[in-house]
Design a protein around this motif. Sequence first.
Motif, PDB file in Angstrom:
ATOM      1  N   LEU A 111      -6.101  12.486   0.580  1.00 32.51           N
ATOM      2  CA  LEU A 111      -5.131  11.238   0.727  1.00 32.51           C
ATOM      3  C   LEU A 111      -5.810  10.454  -0.374  1.00 32.51           C
ATOM      4  O   LEU A 111      -6.820  10.023  -0.627  1.00 32.51           O
ATOM      5  N   VAL A 115       0.869  -1.024  -0.151  1.00 32.07           N
ATOM      6  CA  VAL A 115      -0.098  -0.050   0.023  1.00 32.07           C
ATOM      7  C   VAL A 115       0.850   1.235  -0.077  1.00 32.07           C
ATOM      8  O   VAL A 115       1.853   1.416   0.727  1.00 32.07           O
ATOM      9  N   TRP A 116       0.397   2.118  -0.817  1.00 31.88           N
ATOM     10  CA  TRP A 116       1.406   3.507  -0.929  1.00 31.88           C
ATOM     11  C   TRP A 116       0.232   4.554  -0.448  1.00 31.88           C
ATOM     12  O   TRP A 116      -1.061   4.415  -0.951  1.00 31.88           O
ATOM     13  N   GLU A 117       0.548   5.613   0.090  1.00 35.21           N
ATOM     14  CA  GLU A 117      -0.234   6.534   0.140  1.00 35.21           C
ATOM     15  C   GLU A 117       0.286   8.024  -0.077  1.00 35.21           C
ATOM     16  O   GLU A 117       1.616   8.327  -0.029  1.00 35.21           O
ATOM     17  N   GLU A 140      -8.240   4.429  -3.276  1.00 38.00           N
ATOM     18  CA  GLU A 140      -9.178   5.314  -2.401  1.00 38.00           C
ATOM     19  C   GLU A 140      -8.804   6.665  -2.323  1.00 38.00           C
ATOM     20  O   GLU A 140      -7.701   6.861  -2.301  1.00 38.00           O
ATOM     21  N   ARG A 145      -4.899   6.610  -1.432  1.00 45.60           N
ATOM     22  CA  ARG A 145      -4.182   5.279  -1.052  1.00 45.60           C
ATOM     23  C   ARG A 145      -4.300   4.199  -1.816  1.00 45.60           C
ATOM     24  O   ARG A 145      -5.608   3.935  -2.572  1.00 45.60           O
ATOM     25  N   ALA A 198      -0.238  12.416  -0.325  1.00 43.79           N
ATOM     26  CA  ALA A 198      -1.053  13.579   0.031  1.00 43.79           C
ATOM     27  C   ALA A 198      -1.146  14.573  -0.901  1.00 43.79           C
ATOM     28  O   ALA A 198      -0.093  14.935  -1.373  1.00 43.79           O
ATOM     29  N   ARG A 204      -3.344   0.578  -3.659  1.00 48.43           N
ATOM     30  CA  ARG A 204      -3.140  -0.782  -3.006  1.00 48.43           C
ATOM     31  C   ARG A 204      -2.771  -1.826  -4.316  1.00 48.43           C
ATOM     32  O   ARG A 204      -3.966  -1.690  -5.153  1.00 48.43           O
TER      33      ARG A 204
END
Length: 202
Positions: free
Chosen positions: A176, A2-4, A130, A178, A6, A180
């Motif tokens: 944000l 998973v990478w996030e 997401e 997100r 902003a 995956r």
Amino acid sequence: MVWEFATTTAEQTQLIAENLARLLRAGDLLVLSGELGAGKTTFTQGLGRSLGVRPGIISPTFVLVRIHPNLADGPNPGGPDLVHVDAYRLGTPAEIDDIDLENTMDSAITVVEWGADRVEHLAASRLEIELVRATGDVPRMPAEFTPADDGADDAGFDLDFDFDADSDDDDDEPRLLRLRAVGPRWDGVDLGGLANPLTAVE
């Protein structure tokens, strides 16, 4: 994995999508989730621009599916088409099957808004993206909208609706993203540099 990421502007959101598009190939499935107005369509617009498909991407809320063909004179001639799906009103995988996405899955990149728990059976691998709004009011469906009011005539063409179920009027606010990666297609692929305009994505 998973990478996030902003973001604070629509341009930043679309930059991530544009960089991601350089990694995509025909047969890839992207599943977008997030509340109304979270930026799913904004993200898809950035994706389409980098893929070099026909412009004018809006959420296909009333027609369910729009196909944006690759442009021979665009930035990515010979690349795959973009199939853009809005599953907001499709409650089950069986209803997804009824729109025959299997016919384009192998030759196009398929992006499904509101696709979580509906389209996972379509491919062994997928990217789940997401988008989360930090603040702000959430746009709502108009009161006169009902499931029977499908917004298309008998030939399946758009009627004159101004409402966009994923209207991104407040794109320039913190979000944000997100991301995956699921399945063998993405094994070993590092998506951590997508937010960096200087990163070479191959």
